[in-house]
Design a protein around this motif. Structure first.
Motif, PDB file in Angstrom:
ATOM      1  N   CYS A   9      43.589  44.506 -80.073  1.00 55.46           N
ATOM      2  CA  CYS A   9      43.414  44.581 -78.621  1.00 55.46           C
ATOM      3  C   CYS A   9      41.965  44.900 -78.268  1.00 55.46           C
ATOM      4  O   CYS A   9      41.406  44.313 -77.339  1.00 55.46           O
ATOM      5  CB  CYS A   9      44.346  45.630 -78.025  1.00 55.46           C
ATOM      6  SG  CYS A   9      46.077  45.134 -78.039  1.00 55.46           S
ATOM      7  N   LEU A  24      45.924  52.827 -77.147  1.00 55.22           N
ATOM      8  CA  LEU A  24      46.761  51.987 -76.286  1.00 55.22           C
ATOM      9  C   LEU A  24      47.485  52.828 -75.233  1.00 55.22           C
ATOM     10  O   LEU A  24      47.975  52.296 -74.249  1.00 55.22           O
ATOM     11  CB  LEU A  24      47.774  51.210 -77.129  1.00 55.22           C
ATOM     12  CG  LEU A  24      47.194  50.091 -77.988  1.00 55.22           C
ATOM     13  CD1 LEU A  24      48.251  49.542 -78.934  1.00 55.22           C
ATOM     14  CD2 LEU A  24      46.627  48.986 -77.126  1.00 55.22           C
ATOM     15  N   ASP A  25      47.546  54.129 -75.436  1.00 50.72           N
ATOM     16  CA  ASP A  25      48.248  55.016 -74.513  1.00 50.72           C
ATOM     17  C   ASP A  25      47.346  55.657 -73.470  1.00 50.72           C
ATOM     18  O   ASP A  25      47.810  56.453 -72.658  1.00 50.72           O
ATOM     19  CB  ASP A  25      48.977  56.116 -75.299  1.00 50.72           C
ATOM     20  CG  ASP A  25      50.046  55.545 -76.206  1.00 50.72           C
ATOM     21  OD1 ASP A  25      50.705  54.568 -75.799  1.00 50.72           O
ATOM     22  OD2 ASP A  25      50.204  56.062 -77.327  1.00 50.72           O
ATOM     23  N   SER A  31      43.479  49.792 -71.325  1.00 50.55           N
ATOM     24  CA  SER A  31      44.586  50.236 -72.180  1.00 50.55           C
ATOM     25  C   SER A  31      45.934  49.806 -71.616  1.00 50.55           C
ATOM     26  O   SER A  31      46.821  49.382 -72.358  1.00 50.55           O
ATOM     27  CB  SER A  31      44.567  51.757 -72.354  1.00 50.55           C
ATOM     28  OG  SER A  31      43.460  52.144 -73.116  1.00 50.55           O
ATOM     29  N   THR A  32      46.094  49.915 -70.317  1.00 55.79           N
ATOM     30  CA  THR A  32      47.349  49.513 -69.670  1.00 55.79           C
ATOM     31  C   THR A  32      47.600  48.025 -69.862  1.00 55.79           C
ATOM     32  O   THR A  32      48.705  47.609 -70.197  1.00 55.79           O
ATOM     33  CB  THR A  32      47.324  49.866 -68.177  1.00 55.79           C
ATOM     34  OG1 THR A  32      47.113  51.269 -68.033  1.00 55.79           O
ATOM     35  CG2 THR A  32      48.615  49.465 -67.488  1.00 55.79           C
ATOM     36  N   ARG A  35      48.367  47.391 -73.640  1.00 51.43           N
ATOM     37  CA  ARG A  35      49.697  47.915 -73.973  1.00 51.43           C
ATOM     38  C   ARG A  35      50.802  47.025 -73.418  1.00 51.43           C
ATOM     39  O   ARG A  35      51.824  46.806 -74.054  1.00 51.43           O
ATOM     40  CB  ARG A  35      49.811  49.338 -73.420  1.00 51.43           C
ATOM     41  CG  ARG A  35      51.107  50.018 -73.661  1.00 51.43           C
ATOM     42  CD  ARG A  35      51.136  51.463 -73.151  1.00 51.43           C
ATOM     43  NE  ARG A  35      50.839  51.609 -71.730  1.00 51.43           N
ATOM     44  CZ  ARG A  35      49.741  52.180 -71.227  1.00 51.43           C
ATOM     45  NH1 ARG A  35      48.802  52.655 -72.019  1.00 51.43           N
ATOM     46  NH2 ARG A  35      49.567  52.282 -69.928  1.00 51.43           N
ATOM     47  N   THR A  36      50.586  46.470 -72.237  1.00 46.91           N
ATOM     48  CA  THR A  36      51.586  45.631 -71.584  1.00 46.91           C
ATOM     49  C   THR A  36      51.642  44.225 -72.170  1.00 46.91           C
ATOM     50  O   THR A  36      52.720  43.696 -72.436  1.00 46.91           O
ATOM     51  CB  THR A  36      51.286  45.538 -70.072  1.00 46.91           C
ATOM     52  OG1 THR A  36      51.233  46.861 -69.536  1.00 46.91           O
ATOM     53  CG2 THR A  36      52.342  44.723 -69.355  1.00 46.91           C
TER      54      THR A  36
END
Length: 126
Positions: A9, A24-25, A31-32, A35-36
């Motif tokens: 990512c 990722l958190d 990050s959002t 993560r999605t």
């Protein structure tokens, strides 16, 4: 050293001109988004081609109850299942007529061997 989801990512974000992420958190927009979208894009890329490292076989036994129509038996697909390549009976992994409906494989055999593409961890990526 295998890449992680975070590594992949971060590289993608940097290629797009965004800032790298540390987790990722995290609460950042990057990050959002990572993560999605990452799990969706990862699975789409895995099923885009029959990659040899994603192919597995499983022997399945029919579950209780019959499908409503067309086939005599229903089987629950493995939890890591992404796409069915073929199905067979006995020691053959192909040649059986079947249908996938949701998370079930329907067929007229009471025991089925499937060859399928599975979701694998990043540590298995070549």
């Amino acid at each position: 050293m295998p890449l992680t989801a975070l590594d992949l990512c971060t590289m993608a974000l940097v290629k797009l001109g965004a800032s790298p992420i540390q987790s990722l958190d995290a609460d950042s927009v990057e990050s959002t988004v990572a993560r999605t979208l990452y799990p969706i894009v990862r699975d789409a890329m895995l099923v885009a081609h029959p990659w040899s490292f994603t192919i597995a076989q499983a022997e399945m036994t029919a579950e209780a109850g019959q499908p409503v129509a067309d086939f005599a038996y229903a089987f629950v697909l493995p939890s890591d299942h992404l796409r069915t390549v073929s199905a067979g009976v006995g020691s053959r992994g192909r040649g059986l007529t079947y249908r996938i409906m949701g998370t079930r494989l329907l067929a007229d055999a009471n025991s089925v061997v499937i060859q399928y593409q599975r979701r694998v961890g990043e540590d298995m990526f070549p």
